[in-house]
Design a protein around this motif. Structure first.
Motif, PDB file in Angstrom:
ATOM      1  N   TYR A 925       0.839  -1.212   0.000  1.00  0.00           N
ATOM      2  CA  TYR A 925       0.000   0.000   0.000  1.00  0.00           C
ATOM      3  C   TYR A 925       0.864   1.248   0.000  1.00  0.00           C
ATOM      4  O   TYR A 925       0.607   2.200  -0.737  1.00  0.00           O
ATOM      5  N   ARG A 926       1.906   1.227   0.840  1.00  0.00           N
ATOM      6  CA  ARG A 926       2.772   2.414   0.922  1.00  0.00           C
ATOM      7  C   ARG A 926       3.550   2.623  -0.375  1.00  0.00           C
ATOM      8  O   ARG A 926       3.947   3.749  -0.696  1.00  0.00           O
ATOM      9  N   SER A 927       3.719   1.540  -1.160  1.00  0.00           N
ATOM     10  CA  SER A 927       4.438   1.675  -2.430  1.00  0.00           C
ATOM     11  C   SER A 927       3.513   2.087  -3.571  1.00  0.00           C
ATOM     12  O   SER A 927       3.948   2.163  -4.711  1.00  0.00           O
ATOM     13  N   GLY A 928       2.242   2.306  -3.258  1.00  0.00           N
ATOM     14  CA  GLY A 928       1.307   2.810  -4.274  1.00  0.00           C
ATOM     15  C   GLY A 928       0.287   1.817  -4.778  1.00  0.00           C
ATOM     16  O   GLY A 928      -0.530   2.143  -5.655  1.00  0.00           O
ATOM     17  N   LYS A 929       0.272   0.591  -4.270  1.00  0.00           N
ATOM     18  CA  LYS A 929      -0.690  -0.416  -4.706  1.00  0.00           C
ATOM     19  C   LYS A 929      -1.963  -0.290  -3.871  1.00  0.00           C
ATOM     20  O   LYS A 929      -2.039  -0.797  -2.738  1.00  0.00           O
ATOM     21  N   THR A 930      -2.934   0.415  -4.413  1.00  0.00           N
ATOM     22  CA  THR A 930      -4.153   0.735  -3.658  1.00  0.00           C
ATOM     23  C   THR A 930      -4.986  -0.504  -3.340  1.00  0.00           C
ATOM     24  O   THR A 930      -5.754  -0.506  -2.375  1.00  0.00           O
ATOM     25  N   LYS A 931      -4.878  -1.554  -4.159  1.00  0.00           N
ATOM     26  CA  LYS A 931      -5.656  -2.758  -3.888  1.00  0.00           C
ATOM     27  C   LYS A 931      -5.257  -3.400  -2.566  1.00  0.00           C
ATOM     28  O   LYS A 931      -6.048  -4.119  -1.953  1.00  0.00           O
ATOM     29  N   ALA A 932      -4.034  -3.137  -2.132  1.00  0.00           N
ATOM     30  CA  ALA A 932      -3.575  -3.706  -0.862  1.00  0.00           C
ATOM     31  C   ALA A 932      -4.395  -3.155   0.306  1.00  0.00           C
ATOM     32  O   ALA A 932      -4.594  -3.839   1.320  1.00  0.00           O
ATOM     33  N   PHE A 933      -4.867  -1.925   0.166  1.00  0.00           N
ATOM     34  CA  PHE A 933      -5.680  -1.337   1.244  1.00  0.00           C
ATOM     35  C   PHE A 933      -7.007  -2.090   1.394  1.00  0.00           C
ATOM     36  O   PHE A 933      -7.496  -2.290   2.513  1.00  0.00           O
ATOM     37  N   GLN A 934      -7.590  -2.506   0.274  1.00  0.00           N
ATOM     38  CA  GLN A 934      -8.832  -3.274   0.344  1.00  0.00           C
ATOM     39  C   GLN A 934      -8.610  -4.613   1.042  1.00  0.00           C
ATOM     40  O   GLN A 934      -9.493  -5.109   1.749  1.00  0.00           O
ATOM     41  N   ALA A 935      -7.414  -5.165   0.900  1.00  0.00           N
ATOM     42  CA  ALA A 935      -7.100  -6.412   1.606  1.00  0.00           C
ATOM     43  C   ALA A 935      -7.076  -6.175   3.106  1.00  0.00           C
ATOM     44  O   ALA A 935      -7.531  -7.022   3.898  1.00  0.00           O
ATOM     45  N   LEU A 936      -6.580  -5.017   3.532  1.00  0.00           N
ATOM     46  CA  LEU A 936      -6.566  -4.681   4.958  1.00  0.00           C
ATOM     47  C   LEU A 936      -7.983  -4.493   5.491  1.00  0.00           C
ATOM     48  O   LEU A 936      -8.307  -4.933   6.608  1.00  0.00           O
ATOM     49  N   VAL A 937      -8.851  -3.830   4.691  1.00  0.00           N
ATOM     50  CA  VAL A 937     -10.260  -3.639   5.093  1.00  0.00           C
ATOM     51  C   VAL A 937     -10.944  -4.997   5.244  1.00  0.00           C
ATOM     52  O   VAL A 937     -11.681  -5.248   6.215  1.00  0.00           O
ATOM     53  N   GLY A 938     -10.704  -5.892   4.296  1.00  0.00           N
ATOM     54  CA  GLY A 938     -11.309  -7.218   4.363  1.00  0.00           C
ATOM     55  C   GLY A 938     -10.863  -7.982   5.592  1.00  0.00           C
ATOM     56  O   GLY A 938     -11.653  -8.667   6.248  1.00  0.00           O
TER      57      GLY A 938
END
Length: 963
Positions: A925-938
């Motif tokens: 996420y910190r490297s710019g991959k926004t999909k990783a944030f959705q994994a954290l929400v899930g």
């Protein structure tokens, strides 16, 4: 005076040669101009190779033909014969024979070119005088084995060569010879006729006389037992009045025959396929339609319109039918010349008395025994087969056969069927007999392309349908559907209904026994009155009267303030008193009306009356012990019988009417209309369109399934029309029973009249008098009609589709109304009811009408979600618990820790934990991959077991990530 056959031959040959040059252009240069642009002259090697392969294949097939050998030589003139009537020669004789022979339902006629054992076969020619065959054709044997009666032979033109039987040397070529088979079939005087289709004569006859005919795919019906003329194109076909009859007979005669080397290998064929017309692509042979008269063009156009109305797509195509016709005339003449050479006056048949040596015997016998058309065909066949003309004529005709077949294959690659005329005009031909050859050649263009290529052809309603080989079932299916529609349009269906509806009372109509229970023990809800014991007396159920008034009001009836009960006397084991208490003289409701909507528009159905009566018991049949037992649980259950006027004109209107009654009565809680609580008697008759006189009426009793009612109506309509059109049976007024397993109706008994029931007023029951006060109280207790509630919901913002579902069940309306009255927004409340509640019911294997939920609890769930106290996912979980276990929503929410507003600290803790445990996702996420944030929400949602607000979870995660 002796005939100079050689001079006659030269004369015919010269005139025929001139005719060929001017009309048919058989010369080499003319052939080039008649071929398509891709002339085979430019493709000689390929064309010759293809034609050679086809010819080799054809010769191989013909080599397998087996020959029947006889152990002794019989003198034909000494054979004992059973002379069948020759139809089409002397009209008065064959009509008399038909009447004496009984009903035509099993009678089959055969062409005089088809052999029937021990019956003379002249093929319309004097040359076969006295010929009696020793065996029957394979098709004839199959029919006789199946139980059909070969009851006569139909006249044909000599060897089937002319148009419709005009050229008959064995009898007068008058009106009676023209299309005898088609005429008999169209009038319904025979079941069907077998015809040899050589040059389209049976197709032309069927078109002119209004019969149906099929020339099946070449090789599907054995030609064994057919007097041969042109073997590569002739085929036994069937003429009948209807397509169903064609299917029936063709199914019997089609199949492989070892005695015919050209017979296809399939043991039998199935012509029962139901091919939908909708979406079908249909070709119209416009190049041939343009050559027909206006009456034929109109028939083709009309048929195309009927196909389009059924959803077919119509396209125009062209085919070189003129060249196809010329090629078939060459091949037919060549084979005719070869086949007819056996008739010489030496072996059998006619023999001239005017001869001095063998040569004069041959010449004079054939001169006297054959007509002009046949002799001209033989001479022409000899001409095209001669050494100087074989390659120029016969060999080219074989190649053209393949080219035409390829053109047809191309058409049928995209189109399922092709429509073409079967003749140039529906008028009976009139021409100079000396010019019959020219007339036949010109007319044969409409049929020869199918004869040339062996494809199937069906003639129906004056139009010719063709398709690819072995697609006979497609042709018959399409033709049958259109024919049924056309025939049914000639008649008007008249239907009246008697609908019996069980009233939703707690007790029976004339006693205190429980009226309704699911699957009670037999005879467990009975009393002396139910069992008809001596000394019992009936007492009227007040609630049943009120429900009857409600029903009459919903159906716009006149409510009679005075009504009374009568006794209807008849004996049946399930009727304990041997009479039924009903209302005959003074019913409670009269003169109503109901509007129904179908695809044909809005129709108004009149209601004659509604009367209250008691139900009978139920007979239980035990097939194992061959006994019947009586269950009196249903005896005296209150019914209303709704008697309509005979205003229905289709099964669709009947079903729309029944659906409306069911919806009205269920919504008003007059009846559940389920599990046999709504039964229907159908009274049906048909009459010619425009007639005002009613036809013979039949009644089908006690049908409760709407599917069965629809099937029964369709079956009865077809049965009545068959009886009138095909004389299959005599219609009588009767009561019939519908059998769902066999999809047909069976006669039960002749219909009783009203006098048979011996009605009289019941002295044990007082008249029913409805005063104003009682009437007003009944009307005030009625709920608003479903149509009114539907409009209220739509006006409140609920989608029409959702409103229709809700108003289909009174229970849903009651729940929704209460939830809205508690403060819920109408659209949101409706969505929870028909989406979320329905989903839970489906998961439990139930339907939405079975829903039992407290409106207060449903409102509590909707309120918690709307206020943000819980998310929608949590609301769904609570709803499941409420429906399954009837829990308190608030308590369950607290117990399961679902309150989003109360667990903010918990979400913060979970956010920290998720970030610590998912370092890789945080790094991505910190490297710019926004999909990783959705994994954290899930991951956070899983940790909270779905009870957190997604918006709050995102907020807390971002806080922990320092954003």
């Amino acid at each position: 005076m002796k005939t100079d056959f050689r001079a006659l031959t030269r004369k015919i040959s010269r005139s025929w040669s001139m005719s060929c040059r001017s009309r048919m252009s058989w010369e080499r240069t003319s052939w080039r101009s008649r071929l398509p642009e891709k002339a085979f002259w430019k493709q000689a090697p390929n064309t010759r190779k293809t034609a050679g392969r086809f010819r080799d294949w054809w010769n191989d097939r013909r080599m397998t033909v087996s020959c029947q050998k006889y152990t002794e030589i019989l003198r034909w003139t000494d054979c004992q014969t059973n002379q069948l009537p020759m139809w089409g020669i002397i009209v008065s004789e064959y009509v008399t024979l038909m009447k004496e022979g009984g009903a035509p339902s099993g009678k089959i006629a055969v062409d005089d070119t088809i052999l029937v054992k021990d019956c003379p076969a002249l093929a319309g020619s004097k040359i076969l005088e006295g010929f009696v065959p020793l065996f029957s054709a394979d098709a004839v044997e199959r029919l006789e084995k199946a139980g059909y009666e070969i009851s006569g032979k139909t006249a044909v033109g000599e060897f089937g060569l002319d148009l419709m039987g005009e050229n008959v040397s064995a009898g007068p070529a008058d009106e009676s010879a023209l299309g005898a088979a088609a005429s008999l079939a169209a009038k319904g005087e025979i079941k069907a006729a077998l015809n040899v289709d050589l040059n389209g004569a049976p197709r032309r006859s069927a078109a002119v006389f209004g019969a149906d005919f099929i020339k099946p795919t070449y090789g599907t019906v054995s030609r064994y037992g057919v007097i041969p003329v042109a073997c590569s194109g002739e085929q036994i076909g069937v003429t009948a009045k209807t397509i169903d009859d064609l299917k029936e007979i063709l199914t019997v005669i089609a199949g492989h025959d070892d005695k015919d080397g050209t017979s296809l290998p399939a043991a039998k064929y199935d012509y029962s396929a139901d091919v939908p017309v909708k979406g079908m692509k249909v070709a119209v042979l416009s190049s041939l339609v343009d050559k027909a008269d206006d009456d034929v063009k109109a028939a083709v156009a009309d048929y195309c319109e009927k196909l389009k109305s059924e959803g077919a797509e119509i396209v125009n195509v062209s085919l070189d039918t003129e060249t196809a016709n010329a090629a078939w005339e060459i091949l037919m003449a060549a084979e005719c010349c070869n086949n007819l050479s056996r008739y010489d006056g030496v072996k059998f048949g006619y023999r001239t008395e005017n001869y001095t040596d063998i040569d004069s015997l041959y010449v004079n016998t054939r001169t006297e025994g054959l007509t002009f058309l046949t002799k001209a065909t033989i001479l022409y066949g000899s001409y095209v087969l001669s050494m100087g003309h074989y390659e120029q004529c016969y060999d080219k005709a074989l190649r053209i056969r393949r080219m035409i077949r390829n053109d047809l294959d191309e058409i049928f690659r995209t189109c399922q069927i092709m429509i073409a005329p079967a003749c140039s005009s529906f008028r009976k031909p009139s021409y100079d007999k000396d010019d019959i050859f020219n007339a036949v050649f010109k007319e044969s263009e409409f049929t020869s392309f199918a004869s040339l290529t062996g494809i199937p052809a069906v003639v129906t309603k004056g139009v010719q349908l063709t398709s690819a080989c072995l697609k006979d079932d497609v042709l018959l299916s399409v033709a049958g559907q259109i024919e049924k529609k056309v025939i049914w349009m000639k008649y008007e269906v008249v239907i009246g209904l008697e609908v019996h509806v069980e009233l939703a009372t707690a007790s029976k109509l004339f006693c205190s026994c429980g009226a309704h229970a699911k699957n009670p023990e037999p005879n467990s809800r009975v009393c002396p009155a139910c069992c008809g014991m001596p000394g019992m007396l009936p007492v009227t159920n007040r609630h049943a009267v009120e429900l009857a008034v409600m029903a009459g009001t919903l159906l716009n009836c006149q409510i009679n303030r005075y009504s009374s009960f009568d006794k209807k006397s008849y004996y049946y084991p399930d009727l304990p008193c041997a009479y039924q208490i009903t209302q005959w003289f003074h019913p409670i409701c009269t003169k109503g009306k109901v509007t129904v909507e179908t695809k044909n528009g809005v129709r108004e159905i009149g209601i004659k009356q509604i009367h209250v009566e008691e139900d009978a018991g139920k007979l239980v049949h035990d097939e194992w012990t061959d006994t019947s037992m009586v269950d009196f649980n249903r005896t005296s259950v209150p019914l209303i019988e709704i008697v309509s006027l005979p205003d229905f004109r289709s099964g669709e209107e009947v079903l729309a009417y029944l659906e409306k009654l069911k919806k009205l009565f269920r919504f008003a809680r007059i009846s559940e209309c389920e599990d046999g609580a709504m039964r229907c008697d159908v009274n049906l008759s048909i009459r010619p369109e425009g007639s005002t006189e009613l036809g013979v009426r039949t009644e089908m009793k006690n049908m409760s399934s709407f599917v069965s009612i629809s099937k029964a109506i369709e079956y009865e309509i077809a049965r009545h029309i068959d009886a009138l059109e095909r004389h299959t049976e005599e219609l009588i007024q009767e009561t019939r029973r519908w059998d769902d397993t066999k999809n047909r109706s069976f006669s039960m008994r002749n219909k009783e009249t009203a006098a048979d029931y011996r009605y009289f007023p019941d002295p044990n029951l007082m008249p029913v008098i409805i005063d104003d006060e009682w009437y007003d109280r009944i009307i005030r207790s009625m709920p608003a009609p479903a149509e009114q509630k539907f409009r209220e919901y739509v006006d409140a913002g609920i989608a029409e589709k959702d409103a229709e579902i809700i108003t289909s069940e009174r229970t849903l309306c009651d729940i929704l109304d209460k939830v809205i009255s508690l403060g819920a927004e109408p659209k949101e409340a409706a969505n929870w009811l028909i989406t979320e509640c329905a989903s839970v019911m489906r998961r439990n294997g139930k339907v939405i009408s079975d829903l039992e939920i407290s409106p207060e609890k449903l409102y509590a769930i909707i309120s918690m979600v709307s206020s943000g106290k819980i998310n929608r996912g949590a609301g769904k979980k609570i709803l499941v618990a409420v429906i399954d276990n009837d829990v308190d929503p608030e308590a369950y929410c607290a117990e399961m820790d679902m309150n989003v507003q109360d667990n903010a600290d918990r979400i913060t803790e979970v956010a920290k934990k998720v970030i610590e445990e998912n370092e890789a996702a945080v790094k991505d996420y910190r490297s710019g991959k926004t999909k990783a944030f959705q994994a954290l929400v899930g991951a956070a949602m899983r940790e909270l077991k779905g009870n957190g607000d997604p918006a709050v979870i995102r907020e807390k995660l971002l806080e922990q990530l320092g954003e």
